[in-house]
Structures are given as structure tokens and as C-alpha cells.
Design an enzyme around this catalytic site. Structure first.
Site, PDB file in Angstrom:
ATOM      1  N   MET A  20       5.322   4.163  -7.818  1.00 30.80           N
ATOM      2  CA  MET A  20       4.645   2.856  -7.827  1.00 30.80           C
ATOM      3  C   MET A  20       3.285   3.011  -8.498  1.00 30.80           C
ATOM      4  O   MET A  20       2.461   3.814  -8.055  1.00 30.80           O
ATOM      5  CB  MET A  20       4.442   2.342  -6.394  1.00 30.80           C
ATOM      6  CG  MET A  20       5.712   1.955  -5.677  1.00 30.80           C
ATOM      7  SD  MET A  20       5.386   1.483  -3.955  1.00 30.80           S
ATOM      8  CE  MET A  20       5.246   3.106  -3.174  1.00 30.80           C
ATOM      9  N   ALA A  21       3.089   2.257  -9.588  1.00 30.83           N
ATOM     10  CA  ALA A  21       1.809   2.307 -10.310  1.00 30.83           C
ATOM     11  C   ALA A  21       0.680   1.889  -9.368  1.00 30.83           C
ATOM     12  O   ALA A  21       0.791   0.894  -8.657  1.00 30.83           O
ATOM     13  CB  ALA A  21       1.859   1.376 -11.517  1.00 30.83           C
ATOM     14  N   GLN A  73       7.500  10.591 -14.016  1.00 31.63           N
ATOM     15  CA  GLN A  73       8.224   9.489 -14.660  1.00 31.63           C
ATOM     16  C   GLN A  73       7.546   9.043 -15.955  1.00 31.63           C
ATOM     17  O   GLN A  73       6.356   8.742 -15.974  1.00 31.63           O
ATOM     18  CB  GLN A  73       8.335   8.294 -13.710  1.00 31.63           C
ATOM     19  CG  GLN A  73       9.305   7.254 -14.264  1.00 31.63           C
ATOM     20  CD  GLN A  73       9.378   5.999 -13.422  1.00 31.63           C
ATOM     21  OE1 GLN A  73       8.401   5.269 -13.302  1.00 31.63           O
ATOM     22  NE2 GLN A  73      10.543   5.723 -12.852  1.00 31.63           N
ATOM     23  N   CYS A 103      10.805  -0.904 -14.822  1.00 31.26           N
ATOM     24  CA  CYS A 103       9.515  -1.583 -14.623  1.00 31.26           C
ATOM     25  C   CYS A 103       9.579  -3.041 -15.083  1.00 31.26           C
ATOM     26  O   CYS A 103       9.953  -3.322 -16.213  1.00 31.26           O
ATOM     27  CB  CYS A 103       8.402  -0.852 -15.364  1.00 31.26           C
ATOM     28  SG  CYS A 103       6.795  -1.680 -15.171  1.00 31.26           S
ATOM     29  N   LYS A 142      15.831   5.818 -13.809  1.00 27.62           N
ATOM     30  CA  LYS A 142      15.729   4.759 -12.798  1.00 27.62           C
ATOM     31  C   LYS A 142      16.018   3.425 -13.476  1.00 27.62           C
ATOM     32  O   LYS A 142      15.362   3.059 -14.446  1.00 27.62           O
ATOM     33  CB  LYS A 142      14.333   4.744 -12.160  1.00 27.62           C
ATOM     34  CG  LYS A 142      14.234   3.746 -10.995  1.00 27.62           C
ATOM     35  CD  LYS A 142      13.034   4.028 -10.104  1.00 27.62           C
ATOM     36  CE  LYS A 142      13.086   3.181  -8.838  1.00 27.62           C
ATOM     37  NZ  LYS A 142      12.618   1.831  -9.003  1.00 27.62           N
ATOM     38  N   ASN A 202      17.862   2.220  -3.983  1.00 28.24           N
ATOM     39  CA  ASN A 202      16.479   1.757  -3.847  1.00 28.24           C
ATOM     40  C   ASN A 202      16.463   0.253  -3.607  1.00 28.24           C
ATOM     41  O   ASN A 202      17.148  -0.497  -4.285  1.00 28.24           O
ATOM     42  CB  ASN A 202      15.719   2.134  -5.127  1.00 28.24           C
ATOM     43  CG  ASN A 202      14.285   1.634  -5.168  1.00 28.24           C
ATOM     44  OD1 ASN A 202      13.804   1.222  -6.208  1.00 28.24           O
ATOM     45  ND2 ASN A 202      13.592   1.657  -4.060  1.00 28.24           N
ATOM     46  N   GLY A 203      15.658  -0.173  -2.619  1.00 26.60           N
ATOM     47  CA  GLY A 203      15.504  -1.606  -2.361  1.00 26.60           C
ATOM     48  C   GLY A 203      15.711  -1.968  -0.904  1.00 26.60           C
ATOM     49  O   GLY A 203      16.769  -1.690  -0.332  1.00 26.60           O
ATOM     50  N   ASP A 204      14.668  -2.525  -0.280  1.00 29.59           N
ATOM     51  CA  ASP A 204      14.742  -3.039   1.100  1.00 29.59           C
ATOM     52  C   ASP A 204      14.910  -1.971   2.174  1.00 29.59           C
ATOM     53  O   ASP A 204      15.418  -2.257   3.252  1.00 29.59           O
ATOM     54  CB  ASP A 204      15.870  -4.070   1.251  1.00 29.59           C
ATOM     55  CG  ASP A 204      15.530  -5.398   0.583  1.00 29.59           C
ATOM     56  OD1 ASP A 204      14.356  -5.581   0.187  1.00 29.59           O
ATOM     57  OD2 ASP A 204      16.429  -6.255   0.450  1.00 29.59           O
ATOM     58  N   ARG A 227       8.050   0.282  -1.653  1.00 33.98           N
ATOM     59  CA  ARG A 227       7.145  -0.580  -0.885  1.00 33.98           C
ATOM     60  C   ARG A 227       7.221  -0.325   0.619  1.00 33.98           C
ATOM     61  O   ARG A 227       6.246  -0.535   1.341  1.00 33.98           O
ATOM     62  CB  ARG A 227       7.418  -2.054  -1.203  1.00 33.98           C
ATOM     63  CG  ARG A 227       6.847  -2.463  -2.572  1.00 33.98           C
ATOM     64  CD  ARG A 227       7.033  -3.940  -2.843  1.00 33.98           C
ATOM     65  NE  ARG A 227       8.425  -4.342  -2.725  1.00 33.98           N
ATOM     66  CZ  ARG A 227       8.835  -5.547  -2.330  1.00 33.98           C
ATOM     67  NH1 ARG A 227       7.955  -6.463  -1.994  1.00 33.98           N
ATOM     68  NH2 ARG A 227      10.115  -5.832  -2.287  1.00 33.98           N
TER      69      ARG A 227
END
Length: 319
Positions: A20-21, A73, A103, A142, A202-204, A227
Site C-alpha cells: 500500500m503506497a 513491487q 493499482c 498482482k 486479496n480483498g475484505d 487495508r
């Protein structure tokens, strides 16, 4: 404990901190490593920025010996620049090279980079194969579910990545157009069934139970948390404990949260100095304290904090 092998790199567990940037910098990665993360993904780095010796990029490339294994990455859209720059940095102490094809940021997409590559499978294949040929370290990719609802092509992209020599693939279950919102785990399952290389979902994933559910629903080999780790490095130790014992671990106390924030702040100051370090801590404090009693007032006050002493004082008063 389930392990995961990516090329010649073996991860002690299957829980991965997603890139994550502005978030997965060195201080935050060290905290996640202490909590047991099996692999740490760095902030994405522009291949062109390395080509032009951009000064800020040097900070992004810094790796601490305690972090490994680490995934670096790259993002870009020129196979030659991408592969040559991968070769240029290969002697640095990262373990895996990842290619960003997910991204969603407009300026990245506008340049044909990041998730824009989901619309250009031919170029994606050229980039991956050029990178695989250029370096000895494992290359991973990714991707997203697709670019938009008219371009759901994660399965095709995963096959392309495998054919081009990728060692693993991470699938974010959202389209670029979607940004956030509910992640589609079904697409992760479809990708897992379509390729033989490891697939990382990836996700949730915001809790050990969600990580468990993702593995059961998709059959994925690894779980990437992005996140869900913001203000929550404990998620890694909780997932490990849950896998070992089947029990739901207790959440950190207010005192543990405060201790972690102050440790995070000290690391920020050590690596970035007080001015930048404290300013960067503001968003982290908002994440760490989200949902806690009085957190709205604390979030309001944190934006006025300018030193470590002020931060410490605020946290002891409000938490």
C-alpha cells in the site's frame, strides 16, 4: 502451520502484508513482521524512477535485515525498462519481485501502468517474461478481477502470468472501476482452478475468521491483507493463533494499542525524522483508534500534534 513456497522462497506461514503506497513503509512492515507476517510487500516503486535515479525512490527501496522475506513491487509499462531496472536492483536484499497490475490510481492508469495492464494482456505477457528472464529471484504478479465490468479477465491474466514464468499470482477480487466495495472471492476460486502456480487471495480480509473463510471458499494458497492491517498489525498474530488453535483471539486492549502507536511513532522518527514522522503518524493514529470511545475527538486533535512528546501526551489523555 501451513507454509507457502514461491519459487525458491519458503514462507513460514501464508499470511501476507499487501503493498500500500504511503502505508507499507519500513516502520510499519517491521511491526507486521513482529506480529508474524509471512511475507511483507513494500510500497510500489516506479521502474522509471529508478532509471532516472529519483532521490525519493531510494527511501522506498530501504530494507531492514529483520524484515525478510520481503517482496519488492515494481510498476511500469515498458518491458525493457522494467526488466533492466529489475536487474539493476537485484542485488538488494529483497526476496521476491512483484509486478503491479492492479493499482487503480488515475495518474498510474493514464500512463498505461498498474491496472491499465489488465486491458493489455499481450503487453502484460511481454513485461512478465522480460522480468523473469532478467533476474534470478522469483517474479510474481498482482492483478485485479478485471479493469471494469466489461473486462473481467483475471483468469486469462493468471494463465498469461503462469505462461510467462511467474512464480505466483495475487488476485484482488475487485475491478479497477470498483476501487473498493465488496470483493468477489469467486473470481479468486476460478483463478485457483485455472493455474498450477500458487494463488494469493486479496480483498475484505479483516479478521482471522475472514481469512479462514477465504481459504475455504477459494482454495487459495495464501491470504493477502492490505487495508485490514491498517492500524491493526495484530491481525497477523491473530490469524496465526486462530490457525493453530481454532480459537478467536482477544483484541488488543487500549493500553496495547497505545503502546503500539508509540512504538510505531518512534520507528517513524528514527527513519524519517520528527517533522515527517509525526505527520505520517496522524493517519495511522486515526486507523489505530477507529471505533474506540472518544476516537472522533482524538482524530480531530491528532492533526495538530507536531512532536513525539505532544503525541504521547495526547494518547495518555485520550486513550
Amino acid at each position: 502451520m501451513r507454509q507457502l513456497r514461491i519459487g525458491n522462497v519458503t514462507l513460514e506461514n501464508t499470511y501476507i502484508l499487501g503493498p500500500m503506497a504511503g502505508v507499507t513503509d519500513l516502520p510499519f512492515r517491521l511491526l507486521c513482521k513482529e506480529q508474524g507476517a509471512g511475507l511483507l510487500c513494500m510500497e510500489m516503486v516506479s521502474a522509471k524512477a529508478i532509471l532516472y535515479n529519483n532521490k525519493n525512490t531510494e527511501t522506498l527501496l530501504e530494507i531492514h535485515p529483520d524484515e525478510q522475506p520481503v517482496s519488492l513491487q515494481f510498476f511500469g509499462s515498458d518491458p525493457q525498462i522494467m526488466s533492466e531496472m529489475a536487474k539493476r536492483v537485484e542485488e538488494r536484499p529483497f526476496d521476491i519481485m512483484d509486478i503491479n497490475m492492479g493499482c487503480p490510481v488515475p495518474k498510474v492508469v493514464k500512463n498505461g501502468e498498474g491496472s491499465a495492464l489488465m486491458k493489455n494482456p499481450k503487453l502484460a505477457h511481454e513485461i512478465i517474461s522480460a522480468m523473469v528472464k532478467a533476474i534470478k529471484k522469483p517474479v510474481t504478479v498482482k492483478i485485479r478481477k478485471g479493469f471494469d465490468d466489461n473486462c473481467i479477465n483475471a483468469v486469462e491474466m493468471a494463465k498469461i502470468a503462469e505462461d510467462a514464468g511467474a512464480a505466483a499470482i495475487a488476485v484482488h477480487g475487485r475491478t479497477r472501476q470498483q476501487y473498493y466495495g465488496k470483493a468477489d472471492w469467486e473470481i479468486i476460486r476460478q483463478v485457483k482452478e485455472a493455474v498450477s502456480i500458487p494463488v494469493i487471495g486479496n480483498g475484505d480480509v479483516t479478521s482471522p475468521e475472514r481469512a479462514d473463510a477465504m481459504v475455504k471458499e477459494t482454495g487459495c494458497d495464501g491470504v493477502m491483507i492490505a487495508r485490514g492491517a491498517q492500524g491493526n498489525p495484530w491481525i497477523f498474530s491473530e490469524m496465526i493463533e486462530h490457525e493453530r488453535t481454532g480459537k478467536i483471539p482477544s483484541r488488543p486492549t487500549n493500553e496495547e494499542i497505545r503502546k503500539m502507536m508509540l512504538r510505531h511513532a518512534k520507528l517513524q522518527l528514527q527513519y524519517k525524522g520528527e517533522y515527517l514522522g509525526i505527520r505520517e503518524m496522524r493517519k495511522h493514529v486515526a486507523w489505530y483508534t477507529k471505533g474506540l470511545p472518544g476516537s472522533a475527538k482524538l482524530r480531530e486533535e491528532i492533526n495538530r500534534v507536531e512532536s513525539y512528546a505532544e503525541l504521547e501526551d495526547l494518547l495518555y489523555r485520550q486513550l
